[in-house]
Design a protein around this motif. Structure first.
Motif, PDB file in Angstrom:
ATOM      1  N   ASP A   1      10.005   6.063  -3.441  1.00 21.44           N
ATOM      2  CA  ASP A   1       8.925   5.060  -3.392  1.00 21.44           C
ATOM      3  C   ASP A   1       9.484   3.666  -3.666  1.00 21.44           C
ATOM      4  OD1 ASP A   1       6.990   6.898  -2.787  1.00 21.44           O
ATOM      5  OD2 ASP A   1       6.208   7.080  -4.834  1.00 21.44           O
ATOM      6  N   LEU A   2      10.337   3.564  -4.676  1.00 16.86           N
ATOM      7  CA  LEU A   2      10.914   2.250  -5.002  1.00 16.86           C
ATOM      8  C   LEU A   2      11.757   1.736  -3.840  1.00 16.86           C
ATOM      9  CD1 LEU A   2      12.019   2.725  -8.727  1.00 16.86           C
ATOM     10  CD2 LEU A   2       9.991   1.567  -7.857  1.00 16.86           C
ATOM     11  N   ASN A   3      12.467   2.635  -3.218  1.00 16.73           N
ATOM     12  CA  ASN A   3      13.355   2.267  -2.119  1.00 16.73           C
ATOM     13  C   ASN A   3      12.590   1.800  -0.881  1.00 16.73           C
ATOM     14  OD1 ASN A   3      16.063   1.964  -1.462  1.00 16.73           O
ATOM     15  ND2 ASN A   3      16.049   3.856  -0.245  1.00 16.73           N
ATOM     16  N   ARG A   4      11.301   2.140  -0.823  1.00 14.42           N
ATOM     17  CA  ARG A   4      10.455   1.746   0.324  1.00 14.42           C
ATOM     18  C   ARG A   4       9.765   0.403   0.116  1.00 14.42           C
ATOM     19  NH1 ARG A   4       9.581   7.196   1.084  1.00 14.42           N
ATOM     20  NH2 ARG A   4       8.068   7.364  -0.595  1.00 14.42           N
ATOM     21  N   MET A   5       9.820  -0.155  -1.093  1.00 19.86           N
ATOM     22  CA  MET A   5       9.067  -1.381  -1.377  1.00 19.86           C
ATOM     23  C   MET A   5       9.574  -2.559  -0.538  1.00 19.86           C
ATOM     24  SD  MET A   5       6.651  -0.803  -3.584  1.00 19.86           S
ATOM     25  CE  MET A   5       6.407   0.824  -2.917  1.00 19.86           C
ATOM     26  N   THR A   6       8.662  -3.222   0.131  1.00 15.25           N
ATOM     27  CA  THR A   6       9.052  -4.327   1.012  1.00 15.25           C
ATOM     28  C   THR A   6       9.746  -5.440   0.220  1.00 15.25           C
ATOM     29  OG1 THR A   6       7.144  -3.834   2.351  1.00 15.25           O
ATOM     30  CG2 THR A   6       8.124  -5.978   2.710  1.00 15.25           C
TER      31      THR A   6
ATOM     32  N   GLN B   1       1.347  -8.684  -3.122  1.00 13.90           N
ATOM     33  CA  GLN B   1       1.524  -7.711  -4.207  1.00 13.90           C
ATOM     34  C   GLN B   1       0.745  -6.418  -3.988  1.00 13.90           C
ATOM     35  OE1 GLN B   1       3.717  -7.809  -6.657  1.00 13.90           O
ATOM     36  NE2 GLN B   1       4.476  -9.665  -5.671  1.00 13.90           N
ATOM     37  N   ARG B   2       0.082  -6.309  -2.846  1.00 18.05           N
ATOM     38  CA  ARG B   2      -0.755  -5.139  -2.549  1.00 18.05           C
ATOM     39  C   ARG B   2       0.033  -3.827  -2.705  1.00 18.05           C
ATOM     40  NH1 ARG B   2      -5.378  -4.904   0.924  1.00 18.05           N
ATOM     41  NH2 ARG B   2      -5.138  -7.071   1.488  1.00 18.05           N
ATOM     42  N   GLN B   3       1.240  -3.808  -2.150  1.00 18.43           N
ATOM     43  CA  GLN B   3       2.039  -2.575  -2.149  1.00 18.43           C
ATOM     44  C   GLN B   3       2.448  -2.181  -3.577  1.00 18.43           C
ATOM     45  OE1 GLN B   3       5.931  -2.830  -0.341  1.00 18.43           O
ATOM     46  NE2 GLN B   3       5.648  -0.884   0.729  1.00 18.43           N
ATOM     47  N   HIS B   4       2.777  -3.187  -4.402  1.00 21.20           N
ATOM     48  CA  HIS B   4       3.164  -2.879  -5.781  1.00 21.20           C
ATOM     49  C   HIS B   4       1.982  -2.320  -6.577  1.00 21.20           C
ATOM     50  CE1 HIS B   4       6.995  -5.606  -5.973  1.00 21.20           C
ATOM     51  NE2 HIS B   4       7.128  -4.555  -5.202  1.00 21.20           N
ATOM     52  N   ILE B   5       0.801  -2.808  -6.304  1.00 22.67           N
ATOM     53  CA  ILE B   5      -0.365  -2.307  -7.052  1.00 22.67           C
ATOM     54  C   ILE B   5      -0.698  -0.876  -6.591  1.00 22.67           C
ATOM     55  CG2 ILE B   5      -2.770  -2.748  -7.761  1.00 22.67           C
ATOM     56  CD1 ILE B   5      -0.640  -4.879  -8.672  1.00 22.67           C
ATOM     57  N   GLU B   6      -0.511  -0.624  -5.300  1.00 27.83           N
ATOM     58  CA  GLU B   6      -0.688   0.757  -4.802  1.00 27.83           C
ATOM     59  C   GLU B   6       0.259   1.702  -5.534  1.00 27.83           C
ATOM     60  OE1 GLU B   6      -2.691   2.555  -3.109  1.00 27.83           O
ATOM     61  OE2 GLU B   6      -3.942   0.756  -2.841  1.00 27.83           O
ATOM     62  N   LEU B   7       1.505   1.243  -5.722  1.00 27.85           N
ATOM     63  CA  LEU B   7       2.487   2.079  -6.423  1.00 27.85           C
ATOM     64  C   LEU B   7       2.076   2.280  -7.887  1.00 27.85           C
ATOM     65  CD1 LEU B   7       5.179   3.623  -6.378  1.00 27.85           C
ATOM     66  CD2 LEU B   7       6.320   1.504  -7.015  1.00 27.85           C
ATOM     67  N   THR B   8       1.552   1.232  -8.497  1.00 22.07           N
ATOM     68  CA  THR B   8       1.068   1.349  -9.886  1.00 22.07           C
ATOM     69  C   THR B   8       0.010   2.450  -9.967  1.00 22.07           C
ATOM     70  OG1 THR B   8       1.507  -0.982 -10.334  1.00 22.07           O
ATOM     71  CG2 THR B   8      -0.155   0.073 -11.719  1.00 22.07           C
TER      72      THR B   8
END
Ligand code: AQP
Length: 346
Positions: free
Chosen positions: A111-116, A162-169
């Motif tokens: 998941d971390l490796n996929r973060m834009t 920051q949408r993607q980071h909040i999804e990960l949270t």
């Protein structure tokens, strides 16, 4: 876990020179959150200057402290009131780093490796000479998740990037609760309907950014009015003449960005702006947007100068905020340690 009363949390980088995108996409929402939180009903807005995130890229320690003060003064100048919200520096609240490590156990490497943001920043750094890509940069979203989850936040006001980071949270909280029992709250992101992605004035296909793009595409909150007007006058548009949104076929991103900025600054709708500028051409329009933004930011810049001149008071504000933050985060950490079976039992 079921959420308690509304709790707003957001973090901002201590880059000091915040830009109009940060202001419109995030800071403006922070103030709205503070205003709308009903203290009587236990609602609370918590804002954090993320110095621990700043150390994931090259930086100077002395300068970091100065930039934290700059950012604190900008937030206060924009309307945050330490009597009505919790405002603190991330590095003063150890619970963030502890929770970051603990959440590492339920965060997928893939998941971390996929973060834009990871991919983009890593590439930016690799293009520099002597490039050093830190493990901290890779782990950045885990610390961000810890920031939010340590307060059992229900809402996270952020810009669109920051949408993607909040999804990960949310995913991390879900995985934690499934594995260890209901402990953490899955927060909602709150992305403004207008102004969630302010674009670079010279490259309207890219977001206005602190690290990418040039100075002329980026308007700083603390820019002098003349500098602001100049940047808007030279904003890149298109070869047309009509001040209107482009629609799905695209090609009018520059004008669309300026319309959106004027909508936020004036509190108006896009139709109103299109009608007002019908037949007036781009030159007139760009000048009007520049004037409106200069007027919009002038009071913030003036208050900033006063607040920034008293670093002792800024430190006192941050220290008081950190004390409140620790009092909220520590019981959550105690629950997390217990649930995970680490450290001595309570
Ligand atoms: N262009 C933007 N439009 C709307 N919102 C934006 N934000 C950032 N750029 C835009 C939002 O501002 C908040 C604080 O951001 P930050 O200072 O923590 O840094 P960032 O998100 O990494 O964005 P920057 O400042 O432009 O830095 P770089 O160059 O690193 O991307 C966040 O809520 C963000 O969404």
């Amino acid at each position: 876990m079921s959420a308690g009363p509304r709790r707003i949390f957001s973090g901002i980088q201590p880059t000091g020179r915040k830009h109009l995108g940060n202001y419109i996409g995030a800071i403006r929402q922070y103030v709205e959150g503070q205003e709308s939180a009903d203290a009587g009903a236990g609602e609370l807005a918590i804002y954090c200057i993320v110095d621990l995130h700043a150390i994931t890229v090259a930086y100077d320690p002395e300068e970091l402290r100065e930039r934290v003060h700059d950012t604190t003064a900008i937030l206060l100048a924009a309307g945050l009131d330490p009597e009505r919200c919790v405002l603190f520096r991330q590095g003063d609240v150890r619970q963030h780093t502890e929770l970051c490590w603990l959440l590492g156990g339920v965060t997928a490497w893939g998941d971390l490796n996929r973060m834009t943001q990871w991919k983009v920043k890593r590439e930016q750094i690799e293009q520099q000479t002597g490039a050093f890509v830190s493990a901290g940069l890779f782990n950045y979203p885990v610390l961000q998740a810890a920031d939010v989850l340590a307060y059992r936040a229900t809402e996270v006001p952020v810009g669109d990037d920051q949408r993607q980071h909040i999804e990960l949270t949310r995913e991390i909280a879900r995985r934690f609760n499934e594995r260890f029992g209901p402990t953490l709250v899955e927060p909602e992101h709150v992305i403004p309907g207008v102004g969630a992605r302010i674009m670079d004035l010279q490259d309207p296909m890219s977001k206005m950014s602190t690290t990418a793009g040039g100075e002329s595409g980026r308007v700083y909150v603390l820019d002098e009015p003349d500098a602001i007007r100049k940047k808007f006058r030279s904003a890149v548009t298109d070869s047309g003449r009509e001040v209107r949104r482009g629609g799905p076929e695209g090609g009018k991103e520059g004008i669309e960005n300026l319309i959106e900025i004027l909508c936020v600054v004036r509190g108006a709708g896009p139709e109103e702006i299109e009608t007002e500028f019908e037949g007036r051409g781009y030159g007139d329009f760009k000048s009007a947007v520049g004037d409106a933004v200069a007027d919009f930011l002038a009071p913030v810049r003036e208050r900033y100068a006063e607040l920034r001149s008293d670093p002792g008071e800024l430190e006192r504000t941050l220290a008081a905020g950190a004390e409140s933050a620790r009092a909220i985060a520590e019981p959550v950490l105690a629950d997390v340690r217990d649930a995970m079976g680490v450290a001595a039992p309570r």
